[in-house]
Design an enzyme around this catalytic site. Structure first.
Site, PDB file in Angstrom:
ATOM      1  N   ARG A 166       6.676 -10.879  -1.848  1.00  0.00           N
ATOM      2  CA  ARG A 166       6.914  -9.426  -1.969  1.00  0.00           C
ATOM      3  C   ARG A 166       8.401  -9.105  -2.130  1.00  0.00           C
ATOM      4  O   ARG A 166       8.895  -8.120  -1.586  1.00  0.00           O
ATOM      5  CB  ARG A 166       6.361  -8.668  -0.747  1.00  0.00           C
ATOM      6  CG  ARG A 166       4.874  -8.725  -0.585  1.00  0.00           C
ATOM      7  CD  ARG A 166       4.119  -8.091  -1.749  1.00  0.00           C
ATOM      8  NE  ARG A 166       2.711  -8.333  -1.581  1.00  0.00           N
ATOM      9  CZ  ARG A 166       2.114  -9.460  -1.995  1.00  0.00           C
ATOM     10  NH1 ARG A 166       2.794 -10.384  -2.656  1.00  0.00           N
ATOM     11  NH2 ARG A 166       0.835  -9.637  -1.803  1.00  0.00           N
ATOM     12  N   SER A 241      -1.205  -1.687   1.205  1.00  0.00           N
ATOM     13  CA  SER A 241      -0.732  -2.178   2.513  1.00  0.00           C
ATOM     14  C   SER A 241       0.598  -1.515   2.849  1.00  0.00           C
ATOM     15  O   SER A 241       1.518  -1.534   2.034  1.00  0.00           O
ATOM     16  CB  SER A 241      -0.517  -3.690   2.466  1.00  0.00           C
ATOM     17  OG  SER A 241      -1.724  -4.316   2.152  1.00  0.00           O
ATOM     18  N   GLU A 347       6.231  -2.174   3.397  1.00  0.00           N
ATOM     19  CA  GLU A 347       6.195  -2.694   2.014  1.00  0.00           C
ATOM     20  C   GLU A 347       6.710  -1.666   1.006  1.00  0.00           C
ATOM     21  O   GLU A 347       7.417  -2.045   0.067  1.00  0.00           O
ATOM     22  CB  GLU A 347       4.761  -3.126   1.672  1.00  0.00           C
ATOM     23  CG  GLU A 347       4.684  -3.867   0.356  1.00  0.00           C
ATOM     24  CD  GLU A 347       3.268  -4.312   0.031  1.00  0.00           C
ATOM     25  OE1 GLU A 347       2.700  -5.114   0.803  1.00  0.00           O
ATOM     26  OE2 GLU A 347       2.732  -3.862  -0.988  1.00  0.00           O
TER      27      GLU A 347
HETATM   28  C1  LIG Z   1      -4.419   1.352  -3.448  1.00  0.00           C
HETATM   29  C2  LIG Z   1      -3.222   0.447  -3.625  1.00  0.00           C
HETATM   30  C3  LIG Z   1      -3.386  -0.915  -3.600  1.00  0.00           C
HETATM   31  C4  LIG Z   1      -2.286  -1.775  -3.780  1.00  0.00           C
HETATM   32  N1  LIG Z   1      -2.491  -3.123  -3.772  1.00  0.00           N
HETATM   33  C5  LIG Z   1      -1.454  -3.957  -3.944  1.00  0.00           C
HETATM   34  C6  LIG Z   1      -1.650  -5.378  -3.941  1.00  0.00           C
HETATM   35  O1  LIG Z   1      -2.766  -5.878  -3.825  1.00  0.00           O
HETATM   36  N2  LIG Z   1      -0.565  -6.166  -4.102  1.00  0.00           N
HETATM   37  C7  LIG Z   1       0.690  -5.667  -4.270  1.00  0.00           C
HETATM   38  O2  LIG Z   1       1.635  -6.463  -4.411  1.00  0.00           O
HETATM   39  N3  LIG Z   1       0.901  -4.331  -4.283  1.00  0.00           N
HETATM   40  C8  LIG Z   1      -0.125  -3.475  -4.127  1.00  0.00           C
HETATM   41  N4  LIG Z   1       0.085  -2.109  -4.120  1.00  0.00           N
HETATM   42  C9  LIG Z   1       1.448  -1.580  -4.256  1.00  0.00           C
HETATM   43  C10 LIG Z   1       1.818  -1.153  -5.693  1.00  0.00           C
HETATM   44  O3  LIG Z   1       0.697  -0.874  -6.455  1.00  0.00           O
HETATM   45  C11 LIG Z   1       2.641  -2.217  -6.411  1.00  0.00           C
HETATM   46  O4  LIG Z   1       3.819  -2.486  -5.700  1.00  0.00           O
HETATM   47  C12 LIG Z   1       3.030  -1.770  -7.838  1.00  0.00           C
HETATM   48  O5  LIG Z   1       3.635  -2.825  -8.536  1.00  0.00           O
HETATM   49  C13 LIG Z   1       3.952  -0.548  -7.868  1.00  0.00           C
HETATM   50  O6  LIG Z   1       4.015  -0.116  -9.204  1.00  0.00           O
HETATM   51  P1  LIG Z   1       4.487   1.341  -9.600  1.00  0.00           P
HETATM   52  O7  LIG Z   1       4.585   1.382 -11.083  1.00  0.00           O
HETATM   53  O8  LIG Z   1       3.593   2.336  -8.976  1.00  0.00           O
HETATM   54  O9  LIG Z   1       5.947   1.376  -8.966  1.00  0.00           O
HETATM   55  P2  LIG Z   1       6.630   2.528  -8.110  1.00  0.00           P
HETATM   56  O10 LIG Z   1       5.839   2.724  -6.864  1.00  0.00           O
HETATM   57  O11 LIG Z   1       6.880   3.719  -8.941  1.00  0.00           O
HETATM   58  O12 LIG Z   1       8.014   1.848  -7.757  1.00  0.00           O
HETATM   59  C14 LIG Z   1       8.052   0.758  -6.858  1.00  0.00           C
HETATM   60  C15 LIG Z   1       9.451   0.140  -6.911  1.00  0.00           C
HETATM   61  O13 LIG Z   1       9.659  -0.457  -8.190  1.00  0.00           O
HETATM   62  C16 LIG Z   1      10.821   0.103  -8.823  1.00  0.00           C
HETATM   63  N5  LIG Z   1      10.516   0.159 -10.254  1.00  0.00           N
HETATM   64  C17 LIG Z   1       9.441   0.732 -10.841  1.00  0.00           C
HETATM   65  N6  LIG Z   1       9.474   0.526 -12.163  1.00  0.00           N
HETATM   66  C18 LIG Z   1      10.604  -0.178 -12.419  1.00  0.00           C
HETATM   67  C19 LIG Z   1      11.211  -0.701 -13.591  1.00  0.00           C
HETATM   68  N7  LIG Z   1      10.664  -0.536 -14.800  1.00  0.00           N
HETATM   69  N8  LIG Z   1      12.396  -1.369 -13.477  1.00  0.00           N
HETATM   70  C20 LIG Z   1      12.973  -1.549 -12.264  1.00  0.00           C
HETATM   71  N9  LIG Z   1      12.439  -1.093 -11.124  1.00  0.00           N
HETATM   72  C21 LIG Z   1      11.271  -0.415 -11.201  1.00  0.00           C
HETATM   73  C22 LIG Z   1      11.001   1.451  -8.184  1.00  0.00           C
HETATM   74  O14 LIG Z   1      12.362   1.862  -8.266  1.00  0.00           O
HETATM   75  C23 LIG Z   1      10.583   1.159  -6.758  1.00  0.00           C
HETATM   76  O15 LIG Z   1      11.642   0.527  -6.086  1.00  0.00           O
HETATM   77  C24 LIG Z   1      -0.990  -1.228  -3.957  1.00  0.00           C
HETATM   78  C25 LIG Z   1      -0.838   0.173  -3.977  1.00  0.00           C
HETATM   79  C26 LIG Z   1      -1.930   0.997  -3.817  1.00  0.00           C
HETATM   80  C27 LIG Z   1      -1.764   2.492  -3.854  1.00  0.00           C
END
Ligand SMILES: Cc1cc2nc3c(=O)[nH]c(=O)nc-3n(C[C@H](O)[C@H](O)[C@H](O)COP(=O)(O)OP(=O)(O)OC[C@H]3O[C@@H](n4cnc5c(N)ncnc54)[C@H](O)[C@@H]3O)c2cc1C
Length: 362
Positions: A166, A241, A347
């Protein structure tokens, strides 16, 4: 034409928690040139910049964020054969699960266990997303990134991404780079990964499950835990999580086992979930610790609570605030610390609000 900059844009609807105040300034960009323009625009005004993907892993403070929120919205996925692999290049704004679905439909192995994870492809390297024994670091070949300091676009090989559980260089130093696209090396026709016990049990009736059967089984397991975005699920407003699994030394892991046995929380050491890691470290299961610390699924603290299907998932039930969410999260963290002397780490990423430090006693 430069991209439009909007003022005072509510961020809550752009996050899965549906919490938090507005962005002082907000801009959606498609190309790297637009991203450079927006970074310069913010730089000229001395404004901090936050890169937002799908908002599924962020906690926004109630007062919002006074700087510029930059959202990468370029979409698309390209497939190209190279030797024994197919290279899959996904643009940052492409929904991650669409990338997985397209790869599985083409019989490409390597990301099937990451089905159903919300958010964008560009965010997956940030915390090296993982599930069911797979993580993106296993298959990422390189990233196209925009260096936030030099404003130069370059190819970053996986070896320079500092991937860990992570974690990555992008998470350790958010001011370093913006991910524009991610390239994955996937294996055509290879066997799916069925390493995780829960997944193996779900597929027990199939001798050689296909990639799409594994994807369906993962989606099914995730739905049962409210771990997919589903508009009808009462546990839907979450970030998945809320805490990472703690990684501790062998002595501390042994102390957790001893404490669990002393308090009759387990009857045998094997009942305490532990995963040995290279270098003698041990990964503990945060969900197990939370439940054994007396935090029950479905617990409510006003408008927020613990998911009724997963002890590690904190949920906003509507009408609440980020302050409510943090109060609950601290309550959970402190309950685990009190029982096991383990400090859980959150997280999600915090924007415009800080994760409260534990109170020191004694
Ligand atoms: C129901 C649910 C289940 C989930 N299950 C998992 C799981 O099984 N495993 C897991 O690892 N995660 C899980 N997550 C967490 C999440 O989905 C992941 O971390 C996902 O990759 C976040 O993507 P996002 O586009 O929504 O990023 P955001 O939430 O918008 O951003 C997250 C971080 O990434 C940065 N970021 C976003 N895009 C970029 C980019 N293009 N360049 C640089 N930095 C960037 C942001 O600045 C921030 O720091 C879950 C979330 C939910 C709601």
């Amino acid at each position: 034409m430069p991209p439009a900059i909007r003022q005072n844009v509510p961020l809550a609807p752009l996050t899965t928690f549906e919490l938090g105040g507005p962005a002082g300034f907000f801009c959606q960009v498609v190309t790297s040139e637009d991203a450079v323009w927006a970074l310069r625009w913010a730089g000229d005004r001395g404004l901090p910049v936050f890169v937002l993907g799908g908002g599924s892993n962020v906690v926004v403070g109630d007062a919002g964020f006074p700087g510029l929120v930059l959202q990468l919205v370029a979409r698309g996925t390209e497939f190209r054969s190279q030797g024994d692999y197919v290279l899959v290049e996904a643009q940052a704004g492409q929904p991650w699960d669409d990338v997985v679905a397209a790869a599985v439909a083409r019989d490409l192995a390597g990301i099937e266990c990451l089905s159903g994870i919300p958010g964008t492809a560009g965010a997956t390297p940030v915390q090296n997303v993982g599930a069911y024994g797979q993580e993106v670091a296993d298959t990422i070949l390189s990233l196209r990134v925009l260096d936030r300091r030099s404003l130069v676009v370059r190819e970053l090989p996986a070896a320079e991404c500092g991937f860990a559980y992570r974690n990555s260089v992008f998470r350790r130093d958010p001011g370093q780079a913006i991910v524009l696209s991610a390239s994955f090396a996937l294996r055509p026709g290879a066997q799916p990964l069925v390493a995780y016990r829960e997944l193996a049990d779900a597929l027990a009736s199939q001798a050689r499950p296909s990639l799409s059967e594994v994807r369906e089984a993962v989606l099914d397991l995730r739905r049962k835990k409210s771990m997919v975005c589903d508009a009808h699920d009462p546990n839907r407003r979450s970030a998945g999580s809320f805490f990472t699994n703690p990684v501790v030394g062998a002595a501390q892991a042994a102390e957790v086992v001893a404490q669990a046995l002393r308090e009759n929380l387990a009857h045998a050491p094997e009942e305490v979930p532990q995963y040995p890691l290279p270098g003698g470290r041990v990964k503990l299961a945060a969900g197990w610790l939370v439940e054994r610390a007396g935090i029950v699924r479905g617990l409510r603290m006003g408008p927020v609570g613990v998911s009724s299907r997963h002890a590690l998932v904190l949920v906003h039930h509507g009408g609440g605030s980020t302050a409510d969410l943090l109060r609950l999260a601290v309550h959970v963290r402190d309950a685990v610390a009190l029982r096991f002397a383990i400090t859980l780490q959150p997280e999600p990423i915090f924007l415009g609000v800080a994760w409260p430090a534990p109170q020191r006693t004694g």
